[in-house]
Design a protein around this motif. Structure first.
Motif, PDB file in Angstrom:
ATOM      1  N   SER A  74     -24.956 -33.353 -17.605  1.00  0.00           N
ATOM      2  CA  SER A  74     -25.516 -32.179 -17.791  1.00  0.00           C
ATOM      3  C   SER A  74     -26.453 -31.239 -17.561  1.00  0.00           C
ATOM      4  N   THR A  75     -26.614 -30.109 -17.802  1.00  0.00           N
ATOM      5  CA  THR A  75     -27.997 -29.558 -17.753  1.00  0.00           C
ATOM      6  C   THR A  75     -27.830 -29.002 -20.077  1.00  0.00           C
ATOM      7  N   ILE A  76     -26.975 -28.669 -19.896  1.00  0.00           N
ATOM      8  CA  ILE A  76     -26.079 -28.452 -21.604  1.00  0.00           C
ATOM      9  C   ILE A  76     -27.849 -29.284 -22.659  1.00  0.00           C
ATOM     10  N   ALA A  77     -28.324 -29.085 -23.645  1.00  0.00           N
ATOM     11  CA  ALA A  77     -29.512 -29.881 -23.728  1.00  0.00           C
ATOM     12  C   ALA A  77     -28.496 -29.811 -25.521  1.00  0.00           C
ATOM     13  N   ASP A  78     -27.974 -28.830 -25.958  1.00  0.00           N
ATOM     14  CA  ASP A  78     -27.418 -28.456 -26.889  1.00  0.00           C
ATOM     15  C   ASP A  78     -26.479 -29.929 -27.963  1.00  0.00           C
ATOM     16  N   ALA A  79     -27.705 -30.395 -29.339  1.00  0.00           N
ATOM     17  CA  ALA A  79     -27.320 -31.223 -29.818  1.00  0.00           C
ATOM     18  C   ALA A  79     -25.639 -31.620 -29.276  1.00  0.00           C
ATOM     19  N   GLY A  80     -25.053 -30.329 -30.459  1.00  0.00           N
ATOM     20  CA  GLY A  80     -23.444 -30.645 -30.614  1.00  0.00           C
ATOM     21  C   GLY A  80     -22.616 -31.159 -29.373  1.00  0.00           C
ATOM     22  N   PHE A  81     -23.434 -30.184 -28.208  1.00  0.00           N
ATOM     23  CA  PHE A  81     -22.531 -30.844 -27.167  1.00  0.00           C
ATOM     24  C   PHE A  81     -22.517 -32.369 -26.526  1.00  0.00           C
ATOM     25  N   PHE A  82     -21.360 -32.622 -26.796  1.00  0.00           N
ATOM     26  CA  PHE A  82     -20.992 -34.317 -25.764  1.00  0.00           C
ATOM     27  C   PHE A  82     -19.858 -34.325 -24.767  1.00  0.00           C
ATOM     28  N   GLY A  83     -20.319 -33.356 -24.138  1.00  0.00           N
ATOM     29  CA  GLY A  83     -19.374 -33.866 -22.288  1.00  0.00           C
ATOM     30  C   GLY A  83     -18.473 -31.926 -22.485  1.00  0.00           C
ATOM     31  N   ALA A  84     -17.856 -32.257 -21.251  1.00  0.00           N
ATOM     32  CA  ALA A  84     -17.094 -31.570 -20.820  1.00  0.00           C
ATOM     33  C   ALA A  84     -16.287 -32.128 -19.471  1.00  0.00           C
ATOM     34  N   VAL A  85     -15.103 -31.670 -19.280  1.00  0.00           N
ATOM     35  CA  VAL A  85     -14.078 -32.313 -18.068  1.00  0.00           C
ATOM     36  C   VAL A  85     -14.218 -31.164 -17.286  1.00  0.00           C
ATOM     37  N   VAL A  86     -14.679 -31.163 -15.623  1.00  0.00           N
ATOM     38  CA  VAL A  86     -14.237 -29.946 -14.732  1.00  0.00           C
ATOM     39  C   VAL A  86     -12.960 -30.268 -14.161  1.00  0.00           C
ATOM     40  N   GLN A  87     -11.954 -29.872 -13.168  1.00  0.00           N
ATOM     41  CA  GLN A  87     -11.727 -30.479 -12.458  1.00  0.00           C
ATOM     42  C   GLN A  87     -11.492 -29.618 -11.116  1.00  0.00           C
ATOM     43  N   ARG A  88     -11.774 -30.097 -10.192  1.00  0.00           N
ATOM     44  CA  ARG A  88     -11.838 -29.307  -8.707  1.00  0.00           C
ATOM     45  C   ARG A  88     -11.018 -29.352  -7.986  1.00  0.00           C
ATOM     46  N   LYS A  89     -10.749 -28.259  -7.384  1.00  0.00           N
ATOM     47  CA  LYS A  89      -9.754 -27.631  -6.427  1.00  0.00           C
ATOM     48  C   LYS A  89      -8.757 -28.862  -5.735  1.00  0.00           C
ATOM     49  N   ASN A  90      -9.967 -29.576  -5.685  1.00  0.00           N
ATOM     50  CA  ASN A  90      -8.499 -31.138  -4.526  1.00  0.00           C
ATOM     51  C   ASN A  90      -8.036 -31.392  -5.938  1.00  0.00           C
ATOM     52  N   GLY A  91      -8.603 -31.578  -7.920  1.00  0.00           N
ATOM     53  CA  GLY A  91      -8.658 -32.850  -8.426  1.00  0.00           C
ATOM     54  C   GLY A  91      -8.835 -33.685  -8.675  1.00  0.00           C
ATOM     55  N   GLN A  92     -10.598 -33.408  -7.910  1.00  0.00           N
ATOM     56  CA  GLN A  92     -10.951 -34.567  -8.834  1.00  0.00           C
ATOM     57  C   GLN A  92     -11.726 -34.256 -10.210  1.00  0.00           C
ATOM     58  N   LEU A  93     -11.834 -34.829 -11.272  1.00  0.00           N
ATOM     59  CA  LEU A  93     -12.371 -34.503 -12.335  1.00  0.00           C
ATOM     60  C   LEU A  93     -13.624 -34.878 -12.595  1.00  0.00           C
ATOM     61  N   LEU A  94     -14.378 -34.188 -13.156  1.00  0.00           N
ATOM     62  CA  LEU A  94     -16.304 -34.385 -13.044  1.00  0.00           C
ATOM     63  C   LEU A  94     -16.546 -34.055 -15.005  1.00  0.00           C
ATOM     64  N   LEU A  95     -16.210 -35.487 -15.405  1.00  0.00           N
ATOM     65  CA  LEU A  95     -16.960 -35.400 -16.831  1.00  0.00           C
ATOM     66  C   LEU A  95     -18.987 -35.047 -16.792  1.00  0.00           C
ATOM     67  N   ALA A  96     -19.054 -33.490 -17.026  1.00  0.00           N
ATOM     68  CA  ALA A  96     -20.141 -33.432 -17.598  1.00  0.00           C
ATOM     69  C   ALA A  96     -21.089 -34.288 -18.893  1.00  0.00           C
ATOM     70  N   MET A  97     -21.774 -35.257 -18.432  1.00  0.00           N
ATOM     71  CA  MET A  97     -22.188 -35.169 -19.683  1.00  0.00           C
ATOM     72  C   MET A  97     -24.241 -35.643 -20.482  1.00  0.00           C
ATOM     73  N   PRO A  98     -23.883 -35.260 -21.207  1.00  0.00           N
ATOM     74  CA  PRO A  98     -25.440 -34.918 -21.894  1.00  0.00           C
ATOM     75  C   PRO A  98     -25.955 -35.537 -21.969  1.00  0.00           C
ATOM     76  N   THR A  99     -27.562 -35.266 -21.045  1.00  0.00           N
ATOM     77  CA  THR A  99     -28.511 -37.053 -20.950  1.00  0.00           C
ATOM     78  C   THR A  99     -29.013 -37.494 -22.109  1.00  0.00           C
ATOM     79  N   GLY A 100     -29.161 -38.380 -22.454  1.00  0.00           N
ATOM     80  CA  GLY A 100     -30.499 -39.101 -22.872  1.00  0.00           C
ATOM     81  C   GLY A 100     -29.821 -39.666 -24.493  1.00  0.00           C
ATOM     82  N   ARG A 101     -28.746 -39.956 -24.581  1.00  0.00           N
ATOM     83  CA  ARG A 101     -27.831 -40.475 -25.193  1.00  0.00           C
ATOM     84  C   ARG A 101     -27.484 -41.331 -26.151  1.00  0.00           C
ATOM     85  N   SER A 102     -26.723 -42.355 -26.523  1.00  0.00           N
ATOM     86  CA  SER A 102     -26.651 -43.750 -26.784  1.00  0.00           C
ATOM     87  C   SER A 102     -25.898 -44.463 -25.788  1.00  0.00           C
TER      88      SER A 102
END
Length: 98
Positions: A38-66
């Motif tokens: 994920s490009t979201i750099a906010d320290a309070g953001f821990f991730g998000a899930v997006v479901q594509r039209k084809n049903g695939q799930l994308l977990l957008a996770m911030p970089t630089g975390r443990s």
């Protein structure tokens, strides 16, 4: 979500034990999910899930975390998507469905 997508989701829904114990890579493959940076750099953001039209799930996770935070949040997000009964995370963590 269509009936076909609902059936597919039900077929790949992990049990609570599987969600907590499986290697994350196996769990992602079994649920049809993919982790992306994920490009979201906010320290309070821990991730998000997006479901594509084809049903695939994308977990957008911030970089630089443990690795522990990354693993824990990915599993928790999957639990939310598949409505797996797990205890809620403590404050300040919260999930929002859009």
């Amino acid at each position: 979500m269509t009936l076909t997508q609902s059936r597919a989701a039900a077929q790949r829904k992990p049990s609570p034990d599987r969600l907590l114990d499986a290697p994350l890579g196996d769990l992602l493959a079994e649920t049809g999910a993919e982790v992306i940076d994920s490009t979201i750099a906010d320290a309070g953001f821990f991730g998000a899930v997006v479901q594509r039209k084809n049903g695939q799930l994308l977990l957008a996770m911030p970089t630089g975390r443990s690795e522990l935070e990354h693993d824990t949040m990915a599993r928790y997000l999957l639990a939310q998507v598949f409505d797996v009964d797990l205890p809620k995370l403590p404050a300040p963590f919260e999930t929002t469905e859009l």
